[in-house]
Design a protein around this motif. Structure first.
Motif, PDB file in Angstrom:
ATOM      1  N   GLU A   1      31.295 106.256  33.522  1.00  0.00           N
ATOM      2  CA  GLU A   1      32.468 105.519  33.049  1.00  0.00           C
ATOM      3  C   GLU A   1      32.904 104.396  33.996  1.00  0.00           C
ATOM      4  N   THR A   2      32.374 104.396  35.237  1.00  0.00           N
ATOM      5  CA  THR A   2      32.872 103.439  36.229  1.00  0.00           C
ATOM      6  C   THR A   2      32.723 101.981  35.773  1.00  0.00           C
ATOM      7  N   ARG A   3      31.592 101.663  35.154  1.00  0.00           N
ATOM      8  CA  ARG A   3      31.341 100.278  34.715  1.00  0.00           C
ATOM      9  C   ARG A   3      32.455  99.791  33.780  1.00  0.00           C
ATOM     10  N   ARG A   4      32.757 100.642  32.761  1.00  0.00           N
ATOM     11  CA  ARG A   4      33.770 100.238  31.776  1.00  0.00           C
ATOM     12  C   ARG A   4      35.157 100.107  32.423  1.00  0.00           C
ATOM     13  N   VAL A   5      35.442 100.986  33.386  1.00  0.00           N
ATOM     14  CA  VAL A   5      36.734 100.947  34.082  1.00  0.00           C
ATOM     15  C   VAL A   5      36.836  99.661  34.912  1.00  0.00           C
ATOM     16  N   VAL A   6      35.763  99.361  35.644  1.00  0.00           N
ATOM     17  CA  VAL A   6      35.747  98.155  36.492  1.00  0.00           C
ATOM     18  C   VAL A   6      35.883  96.899  35.629  1.00  0.00           C
ATOM     19  N   ASP A   7      35.168  96.859  34.506  1.00  0.00           N
ATOM     20  CA  ASP A   7      35.235  95.684  33.619  1.00  0.00           C
ATOM     21  C   ASP A   7      36.653  95.485  33.093  1.00  0.00           C
ATOM     22  N   CYS A   8      37.285  96.589  32.708  1.00  0.00           N
ATOM     23  CA  CYS A   8      38.635  96.507  32.151  1.00  0.00           C
ATOM     24  C   CYS A   8      39.628  96.062  33.238  1.00  0.00           C
ATOM     25  N   LEU A   9      39.485  96.636  34.412  1.00  0.00           N
ATOM     26  CA  LEU A   9      40.332  96.291  35.549  1.00  0.00           C
ATOM     27  C   LEU A   9      40.188  94.807  35.904  1.00  0.00           C
ATOM     28  N   SER A  10      38.966  94.317  35.809  1.00  0.00           N
ATOM     29  CA  SER A  10      38.706  92.910  36.155  1.00  0.00           C
ATOM     30  C   SER A  10      39.425  91.952  35.219  1.00  0.00           C
ATOM     31  N   LEU A  11      39.632  92.364  33.969  1.00  0.00           N
ATOM     32  CA  LEU A  11      40.375  91.508  33.031  1.00  0.00           C
ATOM     33  C   LEU A  11      41.803  91.311  33.538  1.00  0.00           C
ATOM     34  N   LEU A  12      42.391  92.387  34.056  1.00  0.00           N
ATOM     35  CA  LEU A  12      43.764  92.296  34.580  1.00  0.00           C
ATOM     36  C   LEU A  12      43.806  91.511  35.884  1.00  0.00           C
ATOM     37  N   ARG A  13      42.755  91.697  36.697  1.00  0.00           N
ATOM     38  CA  ARG A  13      42.678  90.936  37.959  1.00  0.00           C
ATOM     39  C   ARG A  13      42.610  89.442  37.666  1.00  0.00           C
ATOM     40  N   GLU A  14      41.823  89.111  36.628  1.00  0.00           N
ATOM     41  CA  GLU A  14      41.664  87.712  36.254  1.00  0.00           C
ATOM     42  C   GLU A  14      43.021  87.107  35.854  1.00  0.00           C
ATOM     43  N   ILE A  15      43.787  87.858  35.056  1.00  0.00           N
ATOM     44  CA  ILE A  15      45.107  87.373  34.617  1.00  0.00           C
ATOM     45  C   ILE A  15      46.017  87.181  35.848  1.00  0.00           C
ATOM     46  N   ALA A  16      45.914  88.116  36.802  1.00  0.00           N
ATOM     47  CA  ALA A  16      46.770  88.048  37.997  1.00  0.00           C
ATOM     48  C   ALA A  16      46.263  87.022  39.014  1.00  0.00           C
ATOM     49  N   GLY A  17      45.009  86.586  38.838  1.00  0.00           N
ATOM     50  CA  GLY A  17      44.423  85.634  39.787  1.00  0.00           C
ATOM     51  C   GLY A  17      44.145  86.262  41.145  1.00  0.00           C
ATOM     52  N   VAL A  18      43.771  87.540  41.150  1.00  0.00           N
ATOM     53  CA  VAL A  18      43.415  88.209  42.414  1.00  0.00           C
ATOM     54  C   VAL A  18      42.012  88.809  42.305  1.00  0.00           C
ATOM     55  N   GLN A  19      41.452  89.120  43.463  1.00  0.00           N
ATOM     56  CA  GLN A  19      40.115  89.721  43.462  1.00  0.00           C
ATOM     57  C   GLN A  19      40.097  91.078  44.164  1.00  0.00           C
ATOM     58  N   THR A  20      41.268  91.535  44.567  1.00  0.00           N
ATOM     59  CA  THR A  20      41.370  92.789  45.324  1.00  0.00           C
ATOM     60  C   THR A  20      40.786  93.975  44.544  1.00  0.00           C
ATOM     61  N   HIS A  21      40.033  94.809  45.236  1.00  0.00           N
ATOM     62  CA  HIS A  21      39.475  96.008  44.599  1.00  0.00           C
ATOM     63  C   HIS A  21      40.535  97.103  44.531  1.00  0.00           C
ATOM     64  N   ALA A  22      40.242  98.088  43.712  1.00  0.00           N
ATOM     65  CA  ALA A  22      41.241  99.147  43.516  1.00  0.00           C
ATOM     66  C   ALA A  22      40.607 100.526  43.508  1.00  0.00           C
ATOM     67  N   GLU A  23      41.451 101.502  43.842  1.00  0.00           N
ATOM     68  CA  GLU A  23      41.051 102.897  43.665  1.00  0.00           C
ATOM     69  C   GLU A  23      41.793 103.401  42.430  1.00  0.00           C
ATOM     70  N   VAL A  24      41.038 103.951  41.483  1.00  0.00           N
ATOM     71  CA  VAL A  24      41.629 104.459  40.241  1.00  0.00           C
ATOM     72  C   VAL A  24      41.420 105.971  40.196  1.00  0.00           C
ATOM     73  N   ARG A  25      42.514 106.705  40.184  1.00  0.00           N
ATOM     74  CA  ARG A  25      42.427 108.182  40.097  1.00  0.00           C
ATOM     75  C   ARG A  25      43.024 108.604  38.776  1.00  0.00           C
ATOM     76  N   SER A  26      42.196 109.254  37.957  1.00  0.00           N
ATOM     77  CA  SER A  26      42.621 109.620  36.621  1.00  0.00           C
ATOM     78  C   SER A  26      42.508 111.124  36.427  1.00  0.00           C
ATOM     79  N   GLU A  27      43.521 111.710  35.810  1.00  0.00           N
ATOM     80  CA  GLU A  27      43.465 113.155  35.539  1.00  0.00           C
ATOM     81  C   GLU A  27      43.819 113.442  34.092  1.00  0.00           C
TER      82      GLU A  27
END
Ligand code: DP6
Length: 325
Positions: A67-93
């Protein structure tokens, strides 16, 4: 450090989404109508961290390569809107068991975009959030909202009008959902691959797409009028058509087990006996029964009585995705 935690519930489609008109933007070929559940949820914490050199995704504490690929791709859409490139840790339960037949991708991507939006201080509106959740998984667009929700198939090429809107709040028609868990094994062909196979190989596909508007209209009217019988008829029709379509793929997709078929008969028998109940089934064997709260005990007894039903889960209708921390 920018971080936020969001909670989202799974949803169950009454008028089904099956088939895409654009795979890159994940645009569905048909609209769909669902109910968002309560009790069960996905809680996701997104933490942007300048010191990370790649994104990290943990599901229930373990890294999840699939699932990591789809999560990273989705996260990148939000990064693009924010104009940042910072990586993130995503913890899901997930509060519900994996493989219980409740689409964790729906609650997962809804929680992800709502948490990332808050962590990045974007303040995007619900339409925009549902559009972004849809990029992760079509059904996730619907979990951004609570109660009865429609995901519009939209006309625009960029998909900006392919968003979810509310039909009724959960409290306005508080139905109950009882899930008969029939197998916990991972399905052989998931929704994403299954619907592509169908689109490419089924000679019934165009009939499915052509019939969707009539089903959506009937369901909208049934929901607005709180007409249970009408909603039962159109929901079972949409479900059976989706499965007939999947079976007509080459090779044919058969998601049902024997207990699923037995359950269909039992639920229809209950309805003939005057109980307000109907079934729906997604890309797996589990039977999901929608009923009035008064019918829950009868439904639970009927499902528990079927050999092959391993577990019975109860839930009501719930709210949309929201920030909790
Ligand atoms: C049978 O939303 O999981 O549950 O967009 O490829 O992630 P992707 O598909 P997904 O498909 C859901 C299919 C379904 C019906 C529905 O929820 O409408």
């Amino acid at each position: 450090m920018k971080q936020a935690t969001a909670l989202a519930h799974p949803n169950i489609a009454l008028v089904k989404y099956w088939g895409k008109r654009d795979t890159a933007l994940n645009l569905p070929a048909v609209g769909s109508i669902s109910i968002t559940l309560d009790t069960l949820h996905t809680k996701t914490k997104v933490r942007f961290d300048e010191t990370l050199d790649s994104d990290v995704f943990l599901l229930d504490g373990a890294s999840n390569a699939g699932e990591t690929r789809r999560v990273v791709d989705c996260l990148s859409l939000l990064r693009e809107i924010a104009g940042v490139q910072t990586h993130a840790e995503v913890r899901s339960e997930n509060s519900f068991p994996t493989g219980s037949g409740l689409a964790s991708s729906a609650s997962g991507f809804a929680a992800l975009v709502v948490a990332a939006d808050a962590a990045l201080d974007l303040g995007l509106d619900q339409s925009r959030l549902s559009e972004l959740a849809r990029r992760g998984s079509g059904s996730a667009a619907r979990s951004v909202l609570g109660g009865f929700v429609e995901l519009h198939h939209g006309e625009w090429e960029d998909g900006a009008d392919c968003i979810a809107t509310s039909l009724l709040d959960a409290a306005e028609w508080p139905l109950a959902v009882t899930v008969g868990v029939i197998s916990r094994k991972a399905k052989k062909v998931g929704s994403t691959a299954g619907m592509e196979l169908t689109r490419e190989t089924s000679s019934y596909y165009s009939a499915w797409v052509d019939g969707a508007e009539a089903d959506l209209l009937a369901a909208r009217v049934a929901i607005v009028e709180r007409d249970f019988q009408k909603l039962a008829d159109v929901s079972e029709l949409s479900c059976l058509k989706m499965h007939a379509l999947a079976m007509s793929s080459q090779p044919g997709l058969m998601y049902w087990h024997g207990a699923t078929v037995e359950g269909i008969h039992r639920i229809r028998q209950l309805r003939r006996g005057g109980h307000a109940v109907f079934f729906t089934i997604d890309a797996g064997p589990q039977l999901k029964v929608i009923s009035t709260p008064e019918a829950v005990a009868t439904v639970t007894d009927a499902l528990s009585d079927i050999s092959g039903v391993q577990d019975v889960l109860l839930t009501g209708l719930g709210e949309g995705a929201r920030v909790v921390d």
